[in-house]
Design a protein around this motif. Sequence first.
Motif, PDB file in Angstrom:
ATOM      1  N   ALA A 162      25.893  37.890   0.691  1.00  0.00           N
ATOM      2  CA  ALA A 162      26.689  39.398   1.072  1.00  0.00           C
ATOM      3  C   ALA A 162      27.827  39.334  -0.103  1.00  0.00           C
ATOM      4  CB  ALA A 162      27.495  39.453   2.676  1.00  0.00           C
ATOM      5  N   THR A 163      28.468  38.118  -0.297  1.00  0.00           N
ATOM      6  CA  THR A 163      29.451  38.049  -1.036  1.00  0.00           C
ATOM      7  C   THR A 163      29.050  37.901  -2.565  1.00  0.00           C
ATOM      8  OG1 THR A 163      29.593  35.541  -0.994  1.00  0.00           O
ATOM      9  CG2 THR A 163      30.855  36.677   0.620  1.00  0.00           C
ATOM     10  N   GLY A 164      27.912  37.639  -3.162  1.00  0.00           N
ATOM     11  CA  GLY A 164      27.436  37.378  -4.437  1.00  0.00           C
ATOM     12  C   GLY A 164      27.909  36.273  -5.071  1.00  0.00           C
ATOM     13  N   THR A 165      28.268  35.180  -4.300  1.00  0.00           N
ATOM     14  CA  THR A 165      28.971  34.069  -4.917  1.00  0.00           C
ATOM     15  C   THR A 165      28.266  32.805  -4.277  1.00  0.00           C
ATOM     16  OG1 THR A 165      30.655  32.554  -5.484  1.00  0.00           O
ATOM     17  CG2 THR A 165      30.942  33.966  -3.466  1.00  0.00           C
ATOM     18  N   PHE A 166      28.126  31.828  -4.894  1.00  0.00           N
ATOM     19  CA  PHE A 166      27.396  30.380  -4.378  1.00  0.00           C
ATOM     20  C   PHE A 166      28.558  29.633  -3.793  1.00  0.00           C
ATOM     21  CE2 PHE A 166      23.994  31.747  -6.742  1.00  0.00           C
ATOM     22  CZ  PHE A 166      22.829  31.598  -6.081  1.00  0.00           C
ATOM     23  N   LYS A 167      29.821  30.025  -4.058  1.00  0.00           N
ATOM     24  CA  LYS A 167      30.761  29.257  -3.500  1.00  0.00           C
ATOM     25  C   LYS A 167      31.591  29.854  -2.335  1.00  0.00           C
ATOM     26  CE  LYS A 167      31.801  26.530  -7.730  1.00  0.00           C
ATOM     27  NZ  LYS A 167      32.834  26.317  -8.706  1.00  0.00           N
ATOM     28  N   ILE A 168      31.484  29.342  -1.239  1.00  0.00           N
ATOM     29  CA  ILE A 168      32.035  30.029   0.190  1.00  0.00           C
ATOM     30  C   ILE A 168      33.500  29.530   0.340  1.00  0.00           C
ATOM     31  CG2 ILE A 168      31.401  30.202   2.283  1.00  0.00           C
ATOM     32  CD1 ILE A 168      28.461  30.127   1.815  1.00  0.00           C
ATOM     33  N   GLN A 169      34.508  30.246   0.306  1.00  0.00           N
ATOM     34  CA  GLN A 169      35.645  29.793   0.348  1.00  0.00           C
ATOM     35  C   GLN A 169      36.234  30.031   1.978  1.00  0.00           C
ATOM     36  OE1 GLN A 169      37.517  28.482  -2.037  1.00  0.00           O
ATOM     37  NE2 GLN A 169      36.094  29.011  -3.734  1.00  0.00           N
ATOM     38  N   LYS A 170      35.673  28.835   2.595  1.00  0.00           N
ATOM     39  CA  LYS A 170      35.799  28.922   4.112  1.00  0.00           C
ATOM     40  C   LYS A 170      36.133  27.482   4.600  1.00  0.00           C
ATOM     41  CE  LYS A 170      33.721  33.126   5.715  1.00  0.00           C
ATOM     42  NZ  LYS A 170      33.121  33.758   6.795  1.00  0.00           N
ATOM     43  N   THR A 171      37.087  27.243   5.607  1.00  0.00           N
ATOM     44  CA  THR A 171      37.218  26.056   6.296  1.00  0.00           C
ATOM     45  C   THR A 171      36.171  25.703   7.170  1.00  0.00           C
ATOM     46  OG1 THR A 171      38.538  26.930   7.971  1.00  0.00           O
ATOM     47  CG2 THR A 171      39.784  26.131   5.923  1.00  0.00           C
ATOM     48  N   HIS A 172      36.008  24.473   7.580  1.00  0.00           N
ATOM     49  CA  HIS A 172      34.938  24.174   8.749  1.00  0.00           C
ATOM     50  C   HIS A 172      35.386  24.840  10.066  1.00  0.00           C
ATOM     51  CE1 HIS A 172      33.923  20.319   6.451  1.00  0.00           C
ATOM     52  NE2 HIS A 172      33.534  21.369   5.708  1.00  0.00           N
ATOM     53  N   GLN A 173      36.667  24.831  10.252  1.00  0.00           N
ATOM     54  CA  GLN A 173      36.967  25.493  11.544  1.00  0.00           C
ATOM     55  C   GLN A 173      36.854  27.080  11.496  1.00  0.00           C
ATOM     56  OE1 GLN A 173      38.685  24.071  14.270  1.00  0.00           O
ATOM     57  NE2 GLN A 173      37.813  25.772  14.904  1.00  0.00           N
ATOM     58  N   GLN A 174      36.934  27.915  10.467  1.00  0.00           N
ATOM     59  CA  GLN A 174      36.630  29.215  10.293  1.00  0.00           C
ATOM     60  C   GLN A 174      35.111  29.416  10.385  1.00  0.00           C
ATOM     61  OE1 GLN A 174      38.502  29.654   6.223  1.00  0.00           O
ATOM     62  NE2 GLN A 174      39.776  31.301   6.811  1.00  0.00           N
ATOM     63  N   ILE A 175      34.338  28.483  10.123  1.00  0.00           N
ATOM     64  CA  ILE A 175      32.740  28.745  10.069  1.00  0.00           C
ATOM     65  C   ILE A 175      32.345  28.371  11.821  1.00  0.00           C
ATOM     66  CG2 ILE A 175      30.794  27.660   9.631  1.00  0.00           C
ATOM     67  CD1 ILE A 175      31.536  27.199   6.734  1.00  0.00           C
ATOM     68  N   LYS A 198      21.325  20.465  -0.392  1.00  0.00           N
ATOM     69  CA  LYS A 198      21.346  21.765  -0.127  1.00  0.00           C
ATOM     70  C   LYS A 198      22.707  22.464  -0.480  1.00  0.00           C
ATOM     71  CE  LYS A 198      17.575  21.873   3.267  1.00  0.00           C
ATOM     72  NZ  LYS A 198      17.177  22.216   4.707  1.00  0.00           N
ATOM     73  N   ILE A 199      23.754  21.644  -0.256  1.00  0.00           N
ATOM     74  CA  ILE A 199      25.092  22.193  -0.503  1.00  0.00           C
ATOM     75  C   ILE A 199      25.922  21.042  -0.941  1.00  0.00           C
ATOM     76  CG2 ILE A 199      25.011  23.933   1.581  1.00  0.00           C
ATOM     77  CD1 ILE A 199      26.992  21.695   2.996  1.00  0.00           C
ATOM     78  N   GLU A 200      27.124  21.354  -1.800  1.00  0.00           N
ATOM     79  CA  GLU A 200      28.114  20.408  -1.979  1.00  0.00           C
ATOM     80  C   GLU A 200      29.301  20.594  -1.470  1.00  0.00           C
ATOM     81  OE1 GLU A 200      29.964  19.477  -6.372  1.00  0.00           O
ATOM     82  OE2 GLU A 200      27.500  18.720  -6.228  1.00  0.00           O
ATOM     83  N   LEU A 201      30.091  19.948  -1.035  1.00  0.00           N
ATOM     84  CA  LEU A 201      31.226  20.074  -0.196  1.00  0.00           C
ATOM     85  C   LEU A 201      32.562  19.948  -1.093  1.00  0.00           C
ATOM     86  CD1 LEU A 201      30.408  18.480   3.374  1.00  0.00           C
ATOM     87  CD2 LEU A 201      30.403  20.915   2.910  1.00  0.00           C
ATOM     88  N   HIS A 202      33.470  20.834  -1.020  1.00  0.00           N
ATOM     89  CA  HIS A 202      34.697  20.688  -1.798  1.00  0.00           C
ATOM     90  C   HIS A 202      35.845  20.957  -0.747  1.00  0.00           C
ATOM     91  CE1 HIS A 202      32.362  20.715  -5.555  1.00  0.00           C
ATOM     92  NE2 HIS A 202      31.728  21.782  -4.905  1.00  0.00           N
ATOM     93  N   ARG A 203      37.013  20.989  -1.022  1.00  0.00           N
ATOM     94  CA  ARG A 203      38.119  21.281  -0.343  1.00  0.00           C
ATOM     95  C   ARG A 203      38.182  22.688  -0.139  1.00  0.00           C
ATOM     96  NH1 ARG A 203      42.762  19.110   1.662  1.00  0.00           N
ATOM     97  NH2 ARG A 203      44.587  20.409   1.996  1.00  0.00           N
ATOM     98  N   ASN A 204      38.042  23.081   1.369  1.00  0.00           N
ATOM     99  CA  ASN A 204      37.994  24.445   1.716  1.00  0.00           C
ATOM    100  C   ASN A 204      36.922  25.249   1.078  1.00  0.00           C
ATOM    101  OD1 ASN A 204      40.107  23.892   3.464  1.00  0.00           O
ATOM    102  ND2 ASN A 204      41.626  24.521   2.323  1.00  0.00           N
ATOM    103  N   CYS A 205      35.953  24.622   0.544  1.00  0.00           N
ATOM    104  CA  CYS A 205      34.988  25.490  -0.339  1.00  0.00           C
ATOM    105  C   CYS A 205      33.537  24.724   0.124  1.00  0.00           C
ATOM    106  CB  CYS A 205      35.211  25.389  -1.794  1.00  0.00           C
ATOM    107  SG  CYS A 205      34.123  26.145  -2.804  1.00  0.00           S
ATOM    108  N   ILE A 206      32.602  25.703   0.102  1.00  0.00           N
ATOM    109  CA  ILE A 206      31.148  25.015   0.376  1.00  0.00           C
ATOM    110  C   ILE A 206      30.347  25.621  -0.850  1.00  0.00           C
ATOM    111  CG2 ILE A 206      29.165  24.915   1.857  1.00  0.00           C
ATOM    112  CD1 ILE A 206      31.226  25.336   4.269  1.00  0.00           C
TER     113      ILE A 206
END
Length: 209
Positions: A162-175, A198-206
Amino acid sequence: MNELLDKMLANSGLEEKLADEIRTAGRLKKVKAGELIFGSDERGGGMPIVLQGLLKVMRQDEHHNEVFLYYLEGGETCAMSIACCLEGRNTGFHVMAEEDSIVWMIPNSYLDAWMVKYLSFRKFVFSSYQTRFDELLTTIDSVVFHNMDERLLKYLLDTQQATGTFKIQKTHQQIANELNTSRVVVSRLLKGLEADGKIELHRNCIEIL
């Protein structure tokens, strides 16, 4: 902003006369990420057509628990909001901007007449119903048949598409809020997905790999 509306109408397949009425009847609404378009206690806040950006539709129960239903992208409208507008009942869900968005809002009072007057509008509405119905079935299947780790991965992939980006700017709590689970569960499952490559975790970003 008229260019965005004209582009959407040109690609919609709607009659030119109806397109003119949509231009006249509607109003532009700019919303910031996280801003509510309309809430679950409103009696049909109008029909939103996304011109730019991304909206998300959430279901809320009487205890204020929420679950994510689907996204609305450019050129799309919310079939459930149309039904609530036509029937004059509370929506039972809310629509929120996932990112800064521009929406064309059509007042409730026009929808009944357009359904009768314009075949292309009926097709537009029914097509929207079918798309949203298919997405809701997928959501139900995910809740009923999939484990939480599968639901989480599907949610991440849906968000990426939906967003067209592989970097999802969300916190764990939001998800966690959108999947109606706990932050601890989401954090544990995300670490498992990271361990699986499958993913790589960053600060407030997946980042989806």
